[in-house]
Design an enzyme around this catalytic site. Structure first.
Site, PDB file in Angstrom:
ATOM      1  N   THR A  10     -16.400   9.237   4.402  1.00  0.00           N
ATOM      2  CA  THR A  10     -15.473   8.300   5.025  1.00  0.00           C
ATOM      3  C   THR A  10     -14.460   7.760   4.033  1.00  0.00           C
ATOM      4  OG1 THR A  10     -17.200   7.637   6.605  1.00  0.00           O
ATOM      5  CG2 THR A  10     -15.284   6.188   6.392  1.00  0.00           C
ATOM      6  N   ASP A 109     -24.730  12.256  -4.130  1.00  0.00           N
ATOM      7  CA  ASP A 109     -24.865  10.834  -3.806  1.00  0.00           C
ATOM      8  C   ASP A 109     -26.312  10.379  -3.953  1.00  0.00           C
ATOM      9  OD1 ASP A 109     -25.507  12.530  -1.660  1.00  0.00           O
ATOM     10  OD2 ASP A 109     -25.015  11.018  -0.147  1.00  0.00           O
ATOM     11  N   ASP A 129     -29.141   3.759   1.255  1.00  0.00           N
ATOM     12  CA  ASP A 129     -27.681   3.755   1.176  1.00  0.00           C
ATOM     13  C   ASP A 129     -27.117   3.841   2.588  1.00  0.00           C
ATOM     14  OD1 ASP A 129     -24.976   4.119   0.674  1.00  0.00           O
ATOM     15  OD2 ASP A 129     -25.320   5.360  -1.089  1.00  0.00           O
TER      16      ASP A 129
END
Length: 271
Positions: A10, A109, A129
């Site tokens: 995003t 990530d 997360d």
């Protein structure tokens, strides 16, 4: 100073560290159509606004879950900052062991969050997360990242509601005043927020039970993490800059080695 970049599905989040201190950060929307010049000019504007000279940037560390953006972004760093960035992936020193069945499947990530969670809060630690996807990972007391859960994030769920149903509108993602909603918008908000709270409670408790780490610390991060952390006792710490801190830690672990860019450093390729 060092520049760290977290490329998500995003947003792209940029951070500047001086030592272990995060000096400033900013976000821009992840777009496949940006050229290296557009990334570079935005980055220089960011540095200028914060009165940072590009010559003060000693190094760059990037983690990305969007491979399609990397050619333009890496070339922007090379052209406008004059540095070869380190990229989280094979060959990067992490200080932890990726102990899942196929270590190459661990996303950058997740690796960054695992490193940050373990280095800053010790192990065992469960890191959540709340990004485009909601991820749950455990790093044990030996520094082994050995399990993870991936679930749809709040924004993905919200988008599915208003794009895949004929009459449900696009809404602001926030907690309604009550779960006992009486109209469409608050009904959707209640489902999204309380659904995520319920998911968090169940997954955290099940991961604690099956791992045997009943008393492990639970750390949350991500844009919507604060909203969920405030509503559940299962989360011990909300750290909004955990991923950026993880990138800074990884830079320090790798700064004496030479960055390996592979395909990303061919600046003559079309964008």
């Amino acid at each position: 100073m060092i520049l760290v970049i977290d490329v998500g599905n995003t947003n792209i989040t940029y951070g500047i560290f001086k030592g272990e201190k995060l000096v400033t950060s900013f976000r821009m929307v992840s777009k496949m159509t940006h050229t290296s010049d557009e990334y570079g000019i935005k980055l220089l504007e960011f540095l200028h606004v914060n009165e940072i000279k590009k010559e003060e940037i000693e190094g760059v560390m990037i983690a990305s879950v969007v491979p399609q953006l990397m050619h333009a972004l890496v070339n922007a760093i090379l052209k406008y900052i004059g540095k070869k960035p380190y990229i989280v992936g094979p060959g990067i020193k992490t200080g932890i062991k990726i102990a899942i069945d196929n270590p190459r499947e661990a996303g950058p990530d997740l690796i960054v969050d695992a490193v940050a969670g373990y280095e800053l809060y010790g192990g065992p630690v469960l890191v959540i997360d709340y990004g485009t996807a909601t991820t749950y990972i455990i790093v044990n007391e030996k520094g082994e990242f050995f399990t993870g859960v991936v679930a749809p994030g709040i924004r993905i769920s919200a988008k599915a509601l208003w794009e895949d149903t004929a009459k449900l509108p696009e809404i602001e993602i926030k907690k309604p005043s009550s779960i006992l909603a009486k109209e469409t918008i608050s009904s959707m908000q209640a489902g999204l927020i309380y659904g995520q709270i319920g998911q968090t409670k169940y997954i955290v408790n099940e991961m604690k039970r099956e791992s045997g780490f009943a008393n492990m610390k639970v750390v949350a991060t991500g844009g919507l993490g604060r909203l969920i952390a405030e509503e559940t006792e299962e989360i011990d710490i909300y750290d909004p800059t955990l991923t950026l801190k993880g990138l800074q830690i990884l830079y320090e672990k790798n700064r004496r080695s030479k960055p390996q860019l592979n395909d990303f450093e061919d600046s003559d390729r079309p964008e």
